[in-house]
Design a protein around this motif. Structure first.
Motif, PDB file in Angstrom:
ATOM      1  N   GLN A 342       0.738  -1.060   0.111  1.00  0.00           N
ATOM      2  CA  GLN A 342       0.061   0.034   0.216  1.00  0.00           C
ATOM      3  C   GLN A 342       0.934   1.235   0.089  1.00  0.00           C
ATOM      4  O   GLN A 342       1.967   1.217   0.514  1.00  0.00           O
ATOM      5  CB  GLN A 342      -0.875   0.079   1.355  1.00  0.00           C
ATOM      6  N   VAL A 343       0.548   2.293  -0.504  1.00  0.00           N
ATOM      7  CA  VAL A 343       0.957   3.501  -0.431  1.00  0.00           C
ATOM      8  C   VAL A 343      -0.064   4.644  -0.135  1.00  0.00           C
ATOM      9  O   VAL A 343      -1.144   4.461   0.026  1.00  0.00           O
ATOM     10  CB  VAL A 343       1.445   4.067  -1.977  1.00  0.00           C
ATOM     11  N   TYR A 344       0.568   5.927   0.265  1.00  0.00           N
ATOM     12  CA  TYR A 344      -0.124   6.889   0.962  1.00  0.00           C
ATOM     13  C   TYR A 344      -0.148   8.180   0.377  1.00  0.00           C
ATOM     14  O   TYR A 344       1.074   8.431  -0.182  1.00  0.00           O
ATOM     15  CB  TYR A 344       0.397   7.127   2.335  1.00  0.00           C
ATOM     16  N   GLY A 345      -1.279   8.725   0.039  1.00  0.00           N
ATOM     17  CA  GLY A 345      -1.383  10.039  -0.418  1.00  0.00           C
ATOM     18  C   GLY A 345      -1.514  10.952   0.366  1.00  0.00           C
ATOM     19  O   GLY A 345      -2.467  11.041   1.125  1.00  0.00           O
ATOM     20  N   PHE A 346      -0.754  12.147   0.265  1.00  0.00           N
ATOM     21  CA  PHE A 346      -0.659  13.285   1.509  1.00  0.00           C
ATOM     22  C   PHE A 346      -0.798  14.745   0.863  1.00  0.00           C
ATOM     23  O   PHE A 346      -0.530  14.912  -0.320  1.00  0.00           O
ATOM     24  CB  PHE A 346       0.397  13.144   2.164  1.00  0.00           C
ATOM     25  N   ARG A 347      -1.578  15.358   1.513  1.00  0.00           N
ATOM     26  CA  ARG A 347      -1.495  16.970   1.129  1.00  0.00           C
ATOM     27  C   ARG A 347      -1.162  17.650   2.220  1.00  0.00           C
ATOM     28  O   ARG A 347      -1.698  17.501   3.279  1.00  0.00           O
ATOM     29  CB  ARG A 347      -2.799  17.359   0.427  1.00  0.00           C
ATOM     30  N   GLY A 348       0.034  18.730   2.217  1.00  0.00           N
ATOM     31  CA  GLY A 348       0.443  19.368   3.141  1.00  0.00           C
ATOM     32  C   GLY A 348       1.072  18.463   4.060  1.00  0.00           C
ATOM     33  O   GLY A 348       2.015  17.652   3.741  1.00  0.00           O
ATOM     34  N   GLU A 349       0.521  18.120   5.431  1.00  0.00           N
ATOM     35  CA  GLU A 349       0.978  17.199   6.369  1.00  0.00           C
ATOM     36  C   GLU A 349       0.204  16.170   6.684  1.00  0.00           C
ATOM     37  O   GLU A 349       0.207  15.387   7.619  1.00  0.00           O
ATOM     38  CB  GLU A 349       1.570  18.025   7.596  1.00  0.00           C
ATOM     39  N   THR A 350      -1.116  15.959   5.825  1.00  0.00           N
ATOM     40  CA  THR A 350      -2.171  15.299   6.332  1.00  0.00           C
ATOM     41  C   THR A 350      -2.233  14.164   5.318  1.00  0.00           C
ATOM     42  O   THR A 350      -2.166  14.333   3.707  1.00  0.00           O
ATOM     43  CB  THR A 350      -3.514  16.022   6.211  1.00  0.00           C
ATOM     44  N   VAL A 351      -2.227  12.894   5.387  1.00  0.00           N
ATOM     45  CA  VAL A 351      -2.532  11.757   4.693  1.00  0.00           C
ATOM     46  C   VAL A 351      -4.010  11.721   4.354  1.00  0.00           C
ATOM     47  O   VAL A 351      -4.853  11.609   5.035  1.00  0.00           O
ATOM     48  CB  VAL A 351      -2.178  10.428   5.399  1.00  0.00           C
ATOM     49  N   GLU A 352      -4.294  12.003   3.111  1.00  0.00           N
ATOM     50  CA  GLU A 352      -5.778  11.840   2.561  1.00  0.00           C
ATOM     51  C   GLU A 352      -6.407  10.559   2.047  1.00  0.00           C
ATOM     52  O   GLU A 352      -7.369  10.404   2.027  1.00  0.00           O
ATOM     53  CB  GLU A 352      -5.964  13.044   1.630  1.00  0.00           C
ATOM     54  N   GLN A 353      -5.226   9.628   1.558  1.00  0.00           N
ATOM     55  CA  GLN A 353      -5.743   8.502   0.829  1.00  0.00           C
ATOM     56  C   GLN A 353      -4.591   7.407   1.322  1.00  0.00           C
ATOM     57  O   GLN A 353      -3.216   7.677   1.500  1.00  0.00           O
ATOM     58  CB  GLN A 353      -5.306   8.718  -0.787  1.00  0.00           C
ATOM     59  N   VAL A 354      -5.231   6.261   1.416  1.00  0.00           N
ATOM     60  CA  VAL A 354      -4.140   4.764   1.324  1.00  0.00           C
ATOM     61  C   VAL A 354      -4.696   4.094   0.647  1.00  0.00           C
ATOM     62  O   VAL A 354      -5.872   3.575   0.557  1.00  0.00           O
ATOM     63  CB  VAL A 354      -4.535   4.301   2.985  1.00  0.00           C
TER      64      VAL A 354
END
Length: 361
Positions: A342-354
């Motif tokens: 799995q991979v993690y999508g982030f914006r700023g410092e927040t993870v929005e997607q896994v």
């Protein structure tokens, strides 16, 4: 989740950069009237394939039947398997995919075409075919000229197959410098000669499919090319930067790691090795390096074991402590993605997607 809560090692995607890469390529393809059928071997995630379709891609490209089975769930209307499909069981599985989306297969032999035709006949399916041409890489593909004409004529005679055009992969062109530009000119001349030969033989190639990420934004210089299949562009990597096709600011994917040892002077050990980054070295480099440390660009990632990464920090210009988190832009993101569940999508410092990497393996 805060980005610092992700357990390392992990692939982390900057969503702003990724979306910018996708939009830029979609706009380029529209501007130059090029059909975009991106290769999903890089991300292997149906949700990202769906995003590419929503931005205007005509379909998606895969490298194998397992990826086709995954990517058809993206809702794509069109799938290109850019690889000869050999073997009864694989072909039976592909025919199931063809019930949900239009399927085209690239191949370079009559033997592969016959197997595909037999499977399509049994399944009562219609399959498109692109004749694969060797444009200089020397990997797969027939020689342009009479050999190509014979392959196309054989495809046209086989039931349940529809000849759609030609395909090539200019993977031998790795830079945008003067040498790379001359290679693009030679590629354009080769494509022009092929199309002229087909026209003289009364053969229409509706699709002329090529392209790669290193040559992506030079695709319009190849007269006759009307479809492009870039893959790495969604994330980019160190190889893409070295090829001159992007900058580090365009690299959306990085691998987050933790320093686990500073016991040896001038060296740190990070918690990622060949099972995290793959063993792919930097293309064209004389020395072994396995990625770029974002926080210490002058450090050199020199060696790997399965779970250990050796980083020479003598010229890093900073100190490191056990527990420090670092980001590494890998040499080759496509292979690295295949190693992660799995991979993690982030914006700023927040993870929005896994996202689960559904097409891996």
């Amino acid at each position: 989740m805060h980005i610092s809560e992700i357990e390392t090692p992990a692939i982390v995607i900057d969503l702003d950069i990724m979306e910018r890469n996708l939009r830029r390529t979609a706009e380029y393809a529209r501007h130059h009237d090029l059909r975009l059928r991106p290769h999903t071997k890089t991300h292997k995630i149906p949700a990202l394939g769906r995003m590419q379709i929503e931005l205007g891609a005509a379909g998606l490209t895969v490298a194998k039947v397992g990826e086709a089975e995954v990517m058809v769930t993206s809702g794509t209307p069109d799938l290109l398997v850019a690889y000869p499909v050999i073997g009864r069981r694989k072909l039976e599985r592909l025919m199931q995919v063809a019930r949900a989306a239009r399927v085209t297969v690239a191949l370079d032999s009559v033997a592969a075409a016959r197997q595909l035709s037999d499977a399509a006949r049994e399944a009562q399916a219609a399959i498109g075919v692109l004749a694969e041409v060797d444009a200089g890489l020397g990997r797969v593909g027939v020689v342009p000229g009479e050999e190509l004409l014979q392959l196309i004529r054989s495809i046209e005679r086989l039931p349940h197959l529809s000849f759609e055009g030609i395909e090539f992969y200019p993977g031998h062109i790795r830079s945008g410098d003067e040498g790379g530009r001359k290679e693009i000119e030679r590629l354009g001349a080769l494509v022009g000669e092929m199309l002229a030969g087909l026209k003289r033989a009364g053969i229409e190639a509706r699709i002329v499919s090529g392209g790669s990420t290193p040559t992506l934004f030079q695709s319009h210089l190849v007269a006759g090319l009307n479809e492009i299949r870039p893959g790495t562009y969604i994330f980019n990597d160190k190889n893409t930067v070295v090829a001159g096709a992007c900058t580090y600011d365009d690299c959306a994917a990085s691998i987050h790691v933790t320093v686990v040892s500073t016991a040896r002077p001038g060296q740190i050990i990070i918690d990622g090795g060949s099972k995290t980054f793959s063993s792919d070295r930097l293309g064209g480099a004389g020395e072994a390096t396995f990625g770029r440390l974002v926080e210490a660009p002058d450090a050199v990632f020199v060696k790997q074991n399965e779970e250990h990464g050796y980083v020479d920090v003598r010229r890093a210009g900073r100190d490191f402590a056990v527990g420090d988190r670092l980001r590494v832009i890998p040499n080759h993101i496509c292979v690295a993605m295949n190693l992660h569940e799995q991979v993690y999508g982030f914006r700023g410092e927040t993870v929005e997607q896994v996202w689960k990497v559904e097409g891996r393996g």
